[in-house]
Write a protein that holds these residues in place. Structure first.
Motif, short mmCIF file in Angstrom:
data_model
loop_
_atom_site.label_atom_id
_atom_site.label_comp_id
_atom_site.label_asym_id
_atom_site.label_seq_id
_atom_site.Cartn_x
_atom_site.Cartn_y
_atom_site.Cartn_z
N VAL A 1 35.14 1.42 -4.61
CA VAL A 1 34.01 1.41 -5.54
C VAL A 1 34.47 2.02 -6.87
O VAL A 1 35.15 3.05 -6.89
CB VAL A 1 32.82 2.21 -4.97
N TYR A 2 34.08 1.36 -7.96
CA TYR A 2 34.39 1.87 -9.29
C TYR A 2 33.17 2.59 -9.84
O TYR A 2 32.07 2.03 -9.88
CB TYR A 2 34.80 0.72 -10.21
N SER B 1 31.60 4.70 -13.15
CA SER B 1 31.78 4.98 -14.57
C SER B 1 30.50 5.59 -15.12
O SER B 1 29.48 5.70 -14.43
CB SER B 1 32.12 3.69 -15.33
N VAL C 1 38.21 4.81 -9.68
CA VAL C 1 38.05 3.99 -8.49
C VAL C 1 38.18 4.89 -7.27
O VAL C 1 39.14 5.66 -7.15
CB VAL C 1 39.11 2.87 -8.45
N GLU D 1 32.20 -2.82 -5.61
CA GLU D 1 31.06 -2.64 -6.49
C GLU D 1 31.38 -1.70 -7.65
O GLU D 1 32.22 -0.80 -7.54
CB GLU D 1 29.89 -2.06 -5.67
N HIS D 2 30.72 -1.94 -8.75
CA HIS D 2 30.82 -1.06 -9.93
C HIS D 2 29.49 -0.34 -10.11
O HIS D 2 28.46 -0.97 -10.33
CB HIS D 2 31.16 -1.89 -11.18
N ARG E 1 27.48 2.13 -12.41
CA ARG E 1 27.41 2.72 -13.74
C ARG E 1 26.28 3.74 -13.79
O ARG E 1 25.11 3.40 -13.56
CB ARG E 1 27.17 1.63 -14.79
N GLN F 1 27.30 -8.40 -7.26
CA GLN F 1 27.27 -8.00 -8.66
C GLN F 1 27.78 -9.14 -9.54
O GLN F 1 28.87 -9.66 -9.31
CB GLN F 1 28.14 -6.75 -8.85
N LEU G 1 31.80 -10.28 -11.21
CA LEU G 1 32.95 -9.98 -10.36
C LEU G 1 33.51 -11.27 -9.77
O LEU G 1 32.78 -12.20 -9.45
CB LEU G 1 32.56 -9.01 -9.24
N PRO H 1 38.15 -3.04 -9.43
CA PRO H 1 36.78 -3.04 -9.93
C PRO H 1 36.30 -4.40 -10.43
O PRO H 1 35.10 -4.57 -10.71
CB PRO H 1 36.82 -2.03 -11.09
N LEU H 2 37.21 -5.37 -10.54
CA LEU H 2 36.88 -6.66 -11.13
C LEU H 2 36.69 -7.76 -10.10
O LEU H 2 36.36 -8.89 -10.46
CB LEU H 2 37.97 -7.08 -12.13
N THR I 1 35.44 -8.93 -5.87
CA THR I 1 34.51 -8.60 -4.80
C THR I 1 34.70 -9.58 -3.66
O THR I 1 35.50 -10.52 -3.74
CB THR I 1 33.05 -8.66 -5.31
#
Length: 202
Positions: free
Chosen positions: A67-68, A70, A78, A116-117, A119, A136, A139, A196-197, A199
């Protein structure tokens, strides 16, 4: 009448002198060889060290979600957590929230998805967390991406994209983003960039 003559016994047939001689011999041996004998006893009683392989237990394999995180967290990065981890677990792994964090729009009890990211918005920033049961947007699905799609990822060229697809075709669909590590040419640094990019679609 003269007393009967009794001849004297030889020294080796006299118990007192024989016992004294044996004690003297044993005492001399203890004095002369005492340290060696004690070392031998200690050596004989030394604990037996078992082979490390006899004491090694099999390490269970734990499925992980990558999981990322931010935004307004102490350490955006990550992170790898056990599957079915919650959003609150991810935020704690990232060192917790900063003073400017706004979690009013976050579902801290939601289960995170692999790849998943998350935020965490700052105060006054309108950023919503994607639903936990929805893929998401933006991705790249590792099980549907073409070679051209994969080449859009940072550090991924034609050769590496072909290897990613070959792994998918020979060993079956990817079950987690973590399985990208099995592709030759993807090290820790590159994995941290592309995880992170991507999935895994439903």
């Amino acid at each position: 009448m003269d007393e009967q003559y009794i001849p004297a016994l030889p020294w080796y047939r006299r118990p007192q002198r024989l016992i004294a001689l044996v004690c003297a011999v044993i005492g001399g041996l203890l004095i002369a060889f005492g340290p060696e004998m004690r070392a031998s006893i200690v050596s004989d009683e030394a604990p037996v060290v078992l082979d490390d392989q006899m004491l090694t237990l099999p390490t269970p394999t734990v499925a992980l979600a990558v999981v990322y995180v931010s935004g307004a967290v102490a350490a955006p990065d990550v992170y790898r957590l056990p599957l079915n981890a919650r959003v609150i677990d991810v935020l704690q792994a990232a060192g917790g929230l900063t003073d400017q964090a706004d979690i009013s729009g976050l579902n801290l009890a939601a289960i995170v998805r692999d790849g998943e990211h998350i935020r965490v918005p700052f105060a006054g920033e309108a950023v919503a967390l994607p639903a936990a049961d929805a893929q998401q947007p933006g991705l790249l699905d590792l099980n549907r991406a073409s070679a051209a799609d994969l080449e859009e990822l940072p550090g991924v060229g034609a050769t590496l994209a072909a290897r990613i697809i070959a792994r998918r075709e020979t060993q079956g669909p990817y079950r987690s983003v973590e399985e990208l590590r099995e592709v030759s040419g993807i090290g820790e640094k590159l994995f941290a960039q592309i995880a992170p990019l991507v999935t895994i679609g439903p």
